[in-house]
Design a protein around this motif. Structure first.
Motif, short mmCIF file in Angstrom:
data_model
loop_
_atom_site.label_atom_id
_atom_site.label_comp_id
_atom_site.label_asym_id
_atom_site.label_seq_id
_atom_site.Cartn_x
_atom_site.Cartn_y
_atom_site.Cartn_z
N ALA A 182 -3.03 2.66 9.44
CA ALA A 182 -3.91 3.50 8.63
C ALA A 182 -4.86 4.29 9.54
CB ALA A 182 -4.70 2.63 7.66
N SER A 183 -4.87 5.61 9.38
CA SER A 183 -5.76 6.44 10.19
C SER A 183 -6.68 7.29 9.33
CB SER A 183 -4.95 7.33 11.14
OG SER A 183 -4.02 8.12 10.41
N SER A 184 -6.17 7.78 8.20
CA SER A 184 -7.01 8.59 7.32
C SER A 184 -7.94 7.69 6.51
CB SER A 184 -6.14 9.41 6.37
OG SER A 184 -5.52 8.58 5.41
N VAL A 202 -5.92 0.05 2.43
CA VAL A 202 -5.75 -1.24 3.11
C VAL A 202 -6.89 -2.18 2.75
CG1 VAL A 202 -5.83 -2.36 5.37
CG2 VAL A 202 -4.39 -0.34 5.04
N VAL A 252 0.81 -1.23 0.00
CA VAL A 252 0.00 0.00 0.00
C VAL A 252 0.84 1.27 0.00
CG1 VAL A 252 -2.06 -1.03 1.02
CG2 VAL A 252 -0.26 -0.16 2.52
N THR A 286 -0.29 -5.12 12.25
CA THR A 286 0.33 -3.84 12.58
C THR A 286 0.81 -3.89 14.01
OG1 THR A 286 -1.68 -2.79 13.43
CG2 THR A 286 -1.31 -2.66 11.04
N GLU A 322 -8.36 7.74 3.39
CA GLU A 322 -7.65 7.31 2.18
C GLU A 322 -6.77 6.09 2.46
OE1 GLU A 322 -4.56 9.11 -1.19
OE2 GLU A 322 -5.26 10.37 0.46
N ASP A 323 -6.05 6.14 3.60
CA ASP A 323 -5.20 5.01 3.96
C ASP A 323 -6.03 3.76 4.26
OD1 ASP A 323 -3.00 6.61 3.64
OD2 ASP A 323 -2.62 6.88 5.78
N LYS A 324 -7.13 3.96 4.98
CA LYS A 324 -7.98 2.81 5.31
C LYS A 324 -8.57 2.19 4.05
CE LYS A 324 -9.19 4.34 9.97
NZ LYS A 324 -10.23 4.84 10.87
#
Length: 201
Positions: free
Chosen positions: A62-64, A71, A56, A104, A66-68
Motif C-alpha cells: 500500500a502506497s496511496s 489496510v 483489500v 508484504t 486510499e490503499d493505506k
C-alpha cells in the motif's frame, strides 16, 4: 523446529506438519485462505492466513492514502473475532488474545491486543514469509493478512462447530482450507460461501 504462529498455544499444542507447511508456501491462490484450529483443555487457538487480494482487493504494498486506509480498516476489522469466526455460545468462550499482521514483500504491519493482561507483548515476529521475494518486482510481490485468536472456553464439549462469517465480511474470500486438531484427533475440510461452518464433532 520453527516456532509456530500459534505462539500463545505452542507450549501445549502440536499442529500437524502438513498444516504447518501450508503457511510457508510461496504460492497462494486468490480466493483461498487457510485456517489452523487447535483445541485443548478449553483453549482454542485459531490462525488464519488470507491473500491480500481477498481482504483489500490488491496485493501490492500500500502506497496511496486510499490503499493505506483500506489496510488499516482491514486490520481493525480482523481484530474483531466476530468478523471472522463464531464459536458456539454454549461453549462460553472468552477472547484472551488477538494478533493481526499484514505480511508484504517489504515489511510487516501488525496490530495486537491482549485481552487478559496489561503488560506489553513483543509481537514483532519475523515469520520469513517474504524471504523468497528478492527481486521486489511488482509481479513478484504479494501480501497476506494473518490473524491469530486465542479463546478460553468453559465447556470444551460444546465446541461442536465453528462458523465463519469471514465470507460475509470480505467479498473477495471464496474458500478456506481448514486444518484442525482437537483432543479427539485431527482433520481438515474445505469451507466456502455455501458451506461456511466447520463441524468438529
Amino acid at each position: 523446529m520453527k516456532p509456530t504462529l500459534l505462539a500463545l498455544t505452542a507450549a501445549t499444542l502440536a499442529l500437524p506438519a502438513a498444516a504447518q507447511d501450508t503457511r510457508g508456501m510461496d504460492a497462494h491462490v486468490h480466493g483461498v485462505s487457510t485456517v489452523e484450529i487447535a483445541i485443548e483443555h478449553g483453549t482454542v487457538g485459531i490462525d488464519l492466513l488470507s491473500p491480500g487480494m481477498d481482504i483489500v482487493g490488491f496485493e501490492y504494498a500500500a502506497s496511496s492514502a486510499e490503499d493505506k486506509d483500506a489496510v488499516e480498516a482491514a486490520l481493525r476489522a480482523l481484530l474483531v473475532p466476530e468478523t471472522v469466526v463464531t464459536l458456539p455460545e454454549a461453549a462460553g468462550c472468552r477472547l484472551t488474545e488477538v494478533l493481526a499482521h499484514l505480511h508484504t514483500g517489504d515489511h510487516d504491519h501488525a496490530e495486537a491486543h491482549d485481552h487478559d493482561h496489561d503488560h506489553d507483548h513483543d509481537h514483532d515476529h519475523d515469520h520469513d514469509h517474504a524471504e523468497h521475494d528478492h527481486d521486489h518486482g511488482d509481479k513478484a510481490q504479494h501480501s497476506e493478512f494473518h490473524v491469530s485468536y486465542a479463546f478460553a472456553c468453559e465447556d470444551e464439549d460444546a465446541l461442536t462447530a465453528i462458523a465463519f462469517p469471514f465470507f460475509d465480511s470480505f467479498a473477495g474470500a471464496q474458500k478456506i482450507a481448514a486444518h484442525y486438531v482437537t483432543e479427539a484427533g485431527a482433520g481438515q475440510a474445505d469451507l466456502g460461501r455455501d458451506a461456511p461452518t466447520l463441524t468438529l464433532k
